[in-house]
Scaffold this motif. Sequence first.
Motif, PDB file in Angstrom:
ATOM      1  N   LYS A 175       0.810  -1.222   0.000  1.00 52.18           N
ATOM      2  CA  LYS A 175       0.000   0.000   0.000  1.00 52.18           C
ATOM      3  C   LYS A 175       0.841   1.268   0.000  1.00 52.18           C
ATOM      4  CE  LYS A 175      -4.087  -1.788   2.392  1.00 52.18           C
ATOM      5  NZ  LYS A 175      -4.955  -1.637   3.582  1.00 52.18           N
ATOM      6  N   ARG A 176       2.014   1.206   0.617  1.00 53.69           N
ATOM      7  CA  ARG A 176       2.845   2.407   0.733  1.00 53.69           C
ATOM      8  C   ARG A 176       3.411   2.863  -0.601  1.00 53.69           C
ATOM      9  NH1 ARG A 176       7.174   0.090   4.696  1.00 53.69           N
ATOM     10  NH2 ARG A 176       6.768  -1.680   3.294  1.00 53.69           N
ATOM     11  N   PHE A 177       3.626   1.905  -1.502  1.00 54.29           N
ATOM     12  CA  PHE A 177       4.350   2.230  -2.726  1.00 54.29           C
ATOM     13  C   PHE A 177       3.629   1.753  -3.987  1.00 54.29           C
ATOM     14  CE2 PHE A 177       7.485   1.336   0.693  1.00 54.29           C
ATOM     15  CZ  PHE A 177       7.869   2.651   0.926  1.00 54.29           C
ATOM     16  N   CYS A 178       2.313   1.670  -3.913  1.00 52.40           N
ATOM     17  CA  CYS A 178       1.547   1.215  -5.075  1.00 52.40           C
ATOM     18  C   CYS A 178       0.479   2.224  -5.474  1.00 52.40           C
ATOM     19  CB  CYS A 178       0.878  -0.127  -4.776  1.00 52.40           C
ATOM     20  SG  CYS A 178       2.034  -1.499  -4.779  1.00 52.40           S
ATOM     21  N   THR A 179       0.040   2.104  -6.704  1.00 51.89           N
ATOM     22  CA  THR A 179      -1.022   2.969  -7.202  1.00 51.89           C
ATOM     23  C   THR A 179      -2.358   2.503  -6.639  1.00 51.89           C
ATOM     24  OG1 THR A 179      -1.414   1.589  -9.155  1.00 51.89           O
ATOM     25  CG2 THR A 179       0.236   3.340  -9.355  1.00 51.89           C
ATOM     26  N   GLU A 180      -3.334   3.385  -6.669  1.00 53.73           N
ATOM     27  CA  GLU A 180      -4.669   3.044  -6.182  1.00 53.73           C
ATOM     28  C   GLU A 180      -5.264   1.886  -6.978  1.00 53.73           C
ATOM     29  OE1 GLU A 180      -6.533   4.076  -3.630  1.00 53.73           O
ATOM     30  OE2 GLU A 180      -4.811   5.221  -2.927  1.00 53.73           O
ATOM     31  N   GLU A 181      -4.963   1.857  -8.266  1.00 53.61           N
ATOM     32  CA  GLU A 181      -5.502   0.793  -9.116  1.00 53.61           C
ATOM     33  C   GLU A 181      -5.021  -0.576  -8.654  1.00 53.61           C
ATOM     34  OE1 GLU A 181      -5.598  -0.596 -13.825  1.00 53.61           O
ATOM     35  OE2 GLU A 181      -4.403   1.129 -13.207  1.00 53.61           O
ATOM     36  N   ILE A 182      -3.733  -0.681  -8.344  1.00 53.09           N
ATOM     37  CA  ILE A 182      -3.177  -1.951  -7.883  1.00 53.09           C
ATOM     38  C   ILE A 182      -3.748  -2.323  -6.524  1.00 53.09           C
ATOM     39  CG2 ILE A 182      -1.070  -3.110  -7.120  1.00 53.09           C
ATOM     40  CD1 ILE A 182      -1.304  -2.912 -10.119  1.00 53.09           C
ATOM     41  N   ILE A 183      -3.823  -1.349  -5.636  1.00 53.52           N
ATOM     42  CA  ILE A 183      -4.362  -1.606  -4.298  1.00 53.52           C
ATOM     43  C   ILE A 183      -5.808  -2.086  -4.386  1.00 53.52           C
ATOM     44  CG2 ILE A 183      -5.023  -0.528  -2.111  1.00 53.52           C
ATOM     45  CD1 ILE A 183      -2.595   1.335  -2.464  1.00 53.52           C
ATOM     46  N   ASP A 184      -6.610  -1.404  -5.210  1.00 52.79           N
ATOM     47  CA  ASP A 184      -8.020  -1.781  -5.354  1.00 52.79           C
ATOM     48  C   ASP A 184      -8.180  -3.159  -5.979  1.00 52.79           C
ATOM     49  OD1 ASP A 184      -8.827   0.548  -4.213  1.00 52.79           O
ATOM     50  OD2 ASP A 184      -9.375   1.546  -6.083  1.00 52.79           O
ATOM     51  N   SER A 185      -7.301  -3.479  -6.932  1.00 58.33           N
ATOM     52  CA  SER A 185      -7.424  -4.764  -7.625  1.00 58.33           C
ATOM     53  C   SER A 185      -7.163  -5.946  -6.701  1.00 58.33           C
ATOM     54  CB  SER A 185      -6.461  -4.817  -8.818  1.00 58.33           C
ATOM     55  OG  SER A 185      -5.112  -4.864  -8.376  1.00 58.33           O
ATOM     56  N   LEU A 186      -6.425  -5.706  -5.620  1.00 54.99           N
ATOM     57  CA  LEU A 186      -6.121  -6.781  -4.678  1.00 54.99           C
ATOM     58  C   LEU A 186      -6.760  -6.539  -3.310  1.00 54.99           C
ATOM     59  CD1 LEU A 186      -2.381  -7.466  -5.547  1.00 54.99           C
ATOM     60  CD2 LEU A 186      -4.370  -8.835  -6.148  1.00 54.99           C
ATOM     61  N   SER A 187      -7.771  -5.681  -3.287  1.00 57.06           N
ATOM     62  CA  SER A 187      -8.501  -5.424  -2.049  1.00 57.06           C
ATOM     63  C   SER A 187      -9.857  -6.107  -2.122  1.00 57.06           C
ATOM     64  CB  SER A 187      -8.691  -3.920  -1.841  1.00 57.06           C
ATOM     65  OG  SER A 187      -7.451  -3.290  -1.630  1.00 57.06           O
ATOM     66  N   PHE A 188     -10.258  -6.694  -1.016  1.00 58.96           N
ATOM     67  CA  PHE A 188     -11.517  -7.421  -0.970  1.00 58.96           C
ATOM     68  C   PHE A 188     -12.316  -6.979   0.248  1.00 58.96           C
ATOM     69  CE2 PHE A 188      -8.529  -9.782  -3.384  1.00 58.96           C
ATOM     70  CZ  PHE A 188      -9.261 -10.330  -4.423  1.00 58.96           C
ATOM     71  N   VAL A 189     -13.596  -7.198   0.182  1.00 62.24           N
ATOM     72  CA  VAL A 189     -14.456  -6.837   1.303  1.00 62.24           C
ATOM     73  C   VAL A 189     -15.222  -8.061   1.760  1.00 62.24           C
ATOM     74  CG1 VAL A 189     -14.724  -4.467   0.506  1.00 62.24           C
ATOM     75  CG2 VAL A 189     -16.384  -6.186  -0.186  1.00 62.24           C
TER      76      VAL A 189
END
Length: 212
Positions: A109-123
């Motif tokens: 999360k510290r060094f990634c784009t929002e797109e990458i973070i969102d693509s590997l984030s789940f709820v």
Amino acid sequence: MSEERTKEIIELVRSFGTRYLNEELTACTRRLCIALAQNRKLTITRGKKEIWAASIVYVIARANFLFDKENENFLTADVICDFFGTNKTTTANKATVIEKALNISHADKRFCTEEIIDSLSFVMTKDGFILPKKVVESKIESLVDEVIYEMADEEESREIEQFMAEQKKQEEAAAQAKKERRAEINREIAEKKRKKKEEEQVQKVGRQLKLW
């Protein structure tokens, strides 16, 4: 000295970013530069600044999957090393040292784009369903009363990738089966038409024979 060296390295990665990266990825490289300057395990005043700069970009590229050809910001190690005039092995090794010192993994999360973070984030819904964050936010947000946001770690990411690959494989198999069934139906229809035409031809010949 450390502050001056940090500025020099930031300027180097900024120059690379101007040519090869978007603003968000360039910002990621800058954050990593600053994090390195504040880290006590590594001393950025030692060694060539070009190697540090190349390694920083290498780390960001790896964390954001830029070495994947399907990524719109696709990079190669050659592009990075040619720009900074560094050796690929040396750069890759230094990048690994940086990753270990700062505990950096894919999709950090510290060094990634929002797109990458969102693509590997789940709820997770209150009913226990696990859904991609993007799906919840873009399609069914109103149906979810309570969610817990989670970021997949490296092992979970591999499991997710395997699951998605298996899902894709099953979808392709289903599509192929559907295609084959459609072709079979078309053959059956064509065969029925052929037989009907033959029967009509036989009946026509029969009527002609009776007239004779």
